[in-house]
Scaffold this active site. Structure first.
Site, PDB file in Angstrom:
ATOM      1  N   GLN A  78       0.985  -0.914   0.063  1.00  0.00           N
ATOM      2  CA  GLN A  78      -0.268  -0.249   0.048  1.00  0.00           C
ATOM      3  C   GLN A  78       0.924   1.322   0.079  1.00  0.00           C
ATOM      4  OE1 GLN A  78      -2.073   1.769   3.711  1.00  0.00           O
ATOM      5  NE2 GLN A  78      -3.794   1.144   2.240  1.00  0.00           N
ATOM      6  N   CYS A 108      -7.169   6.269   5.264  1.00  0.00           N
ATOM      7  CA  CYS A 108      -6.296   6.390   6.593  1.00  0.00           C
ATOM      8  C   CYS A 108      -7.001   8.069   6.756  1.00  0.00           C
ATOM      9  CB  CYS A 108      -4.767   6.297   6.412  1.00  0.00           C
ATOM     10  SG  CYS A 108      -3.701   6.963   7.725  1.00  0.00           S
ATOM     11  N   LYS A 147      -8.223   1.307  -1.206  1.00  0.00           N
ATOM     12  CA  LYS A 147      -8.719   1.390   0.067  1.00  0.00           C
ATOM     13  C   LYS A 147      -9.373   2.658   0.000  1.00  0.00           C
ATOM     14  CE  LYS A 147      -8.837  -1.080   4.541  1.00  0.00           C
ATOM     15  NZ  LYS A 147      -9.153   0.517   5.392  1.00  0.00           N
ATOM     16  N   ASP A 210     -15.414  -3.070  11.971  1.00  0.00           N
ATOM     17  CA  ASP A 210     -16.348  -3.525  13.032  1.00  0.00           C
ATOM     18  C   ASP A 210     -16.667  -5.016  12.851  1.00  0.00           C
ATOM     19  OD1 ASP A 210     -16.097  -1.247  13.449  1.00  0.00           O
ATOM     20  OD2 ASP A 210     -18.255  -0.458  13.396  1.00  0.00           O
ATOM     21  N   GLY A 232      -9.768  -5.403  10.095  1.00  0.00           N
ATOM     22  CA  GLY A 232      -8.709  -4.850  11.063  1.00  0.00           C
ATOM     23  C   GLY A 232      -7.962  -5.316  12.663  1.00  0.00           C
ATOM     24  N   ARG A 233      -9.334  -4.287  13.297  1.00  0.00           N
ATOM     25  CA  ARG A 233      -8.760  -4.265  14.579  1.00  0.00           C
ATOM     26  C   ARG A 233      -8.683  -5.481  15.117  1.00  0.00           C
ATOM     27  NH1 ARG A 233     -11.669   0.771  16.307  1.00  0.00           N
ATOM     28  NH2 ARG A 233     -12.778   0.241  14.723  1.00  0.00           N
TER      29      ARG A 233
END
Length: 354
Positions: A78, A108, A147, A210, A232-233
């Site tokens: 990326q 971002c 993205k 999420d 992701g998280r």
């Protein structure tokens, strides 16, 4: 319900191994973590964002971020920046270094990125977006992906227009985080915009935001019609989530969670990889945030015990001590702190519903 669609998503000539992708995260998706997530079932992994300014690539941080040695393909890199010519040159140079997919960061929300008119700040200038996409696609022979977020703010939800620009420019796949930039990571992701984008374009669309359980992944795919989910998280401290989601999509049922023996082995391997990749001094420090995430995901522990163990681990100064901590932690059984989570579904606005 099991995922019965016959073909897996493709990015150019590359077919994904499954429908679960590791999202690029600065300071997280380094080579050790990417390799771990691939081993535990991620169908594609994307590296940390790299600045588009080649004059900064001599720094240790940039060199490490661009290190993909030993990784199976396709290797996705990326790039981030706000100048079309510089981004095109960065794409070309990364392709020469072995990148097989170039991903452009327009998602971002960090201030230090947006203040340089990069990341999600670009969504405010659709003319510049089109210029960047066309320049990068023209600069390389490998597929280019993008993205984005749904927009800059609630009053500027232009994700659908950006998606159409992306398809027209030759972008091969699009990942959409279901929040606008001003939300950062607060509130709940919404999936209506992702569904609208998927209905409007013919390129693969990846739903992000999420995704923290197999049930949530299946519900988001069903609601949006997206081709894959991007995690992701939800993978921080829980790299097993990739194989768990893949299993659920294929079979319609939860797979057994990892045994403590496997959790301990994965933690040891991850620590060793961090120490080897960064060197002991830096690796010991980077390991602290990862172990904090592992502890937070350990259902055997109360919140107070998690805090105590995190403080203890953060005080360790060498690799041997960190390994001994892991061995000691899994040598003692702890009673469950909480009941298992109730499976979640997705409402039309993307909020959680039991």
């Amino acid at each position: 319900m099991p995922d019965t669609r016959s073909s897996l998503p493709r990015i150019g000539d590359h077919s994904l191994l499954n429908r679960v992708i590791l999202a690029p995260m600065a300071g997280v998706t380094d080579r050790p973590f990417r390799q771990l997530c691939r081993r535990l079932g991620a169908g594609l992994v994307v590296g940390e964002m790299v600045t588009s300014d080649p004059s900064l690539w001599h720094t240790r941080k940039s060199r490490l971020r661009m290190d993909h040695r030993g990784e199976p393909g396709p290797r996705a890199v990326q790039i981030a920046g706000g100048d079309a010519e510089m981004l095109a040159e960065a794409a070309r140079l990364n392709a020469e270094r072995g990148a097989e997919i170039i991903d452009i960061n327009m998602g971002c929300p960090a201030k230090k990125v947006c203040n340089k008119a990069a990341g999600s700040a670009l969504l405010r200038d659709e003319t510049l977006v089109a210029e960047i996409l066309e320049a990068v696609v023209a600069a390389v022979d490998v597929p280019v992906t993008l993205k984005i977020r749904t927009g800059w703010c609630a009053d500027s939800n232009n994700g659908l227009r950006i998606a159409r620009l992306a398809e027209a420019a030759g972008i091969q796949a699009l990942a959409v985080h279901g929040r606008h930039r001003q939300q950062r990571y607060t509130g709940s992701a919404e999936y209506d915009t992702i569904a609208a984008i998927k209905a409007a374009v013919g390129i693969p669309v990846f739903a992000n935001g999420d995704i923290d359980s197999p049930e949530k992944a299946a519900a988001v795919l069903d609601y949006t019609g997206a081709d894959a989910v991007m995690v992701g998280r939800g993978a921080q401290g829980n790299p097993w989530i990739f194989r768990e989601i893949d299993h659920y999509l294929r079979h319609g049922e939860r797979m057994a969670p990892p045994l403590d023996e496997e959790r301990a082995a994965v933690l040891r391997d991850h620590l060793t990889a961090l120490h080897d990749f960064y060197g002991e001094h830096m690796g010991v420090r980077i390991a602290r945030k990862h172990v904090a995430w592992y502890l937070a995901d350990d259902s055997r522990l109360t919140a107070e015990t998690q805090r105590e163990l995190k403080a203890t681990f953060n005080g360790l100064e060498n690799a041997d001590a960190q390994h001994r901590f892991i061995d000691d932690h899994f040598r003692h059984a702890c009673p469950p702190a909480t009941a298992p989570k109730t499976p979640e579904s997705v409402t039309s606005k993307g909020t959680r519903a039991a």
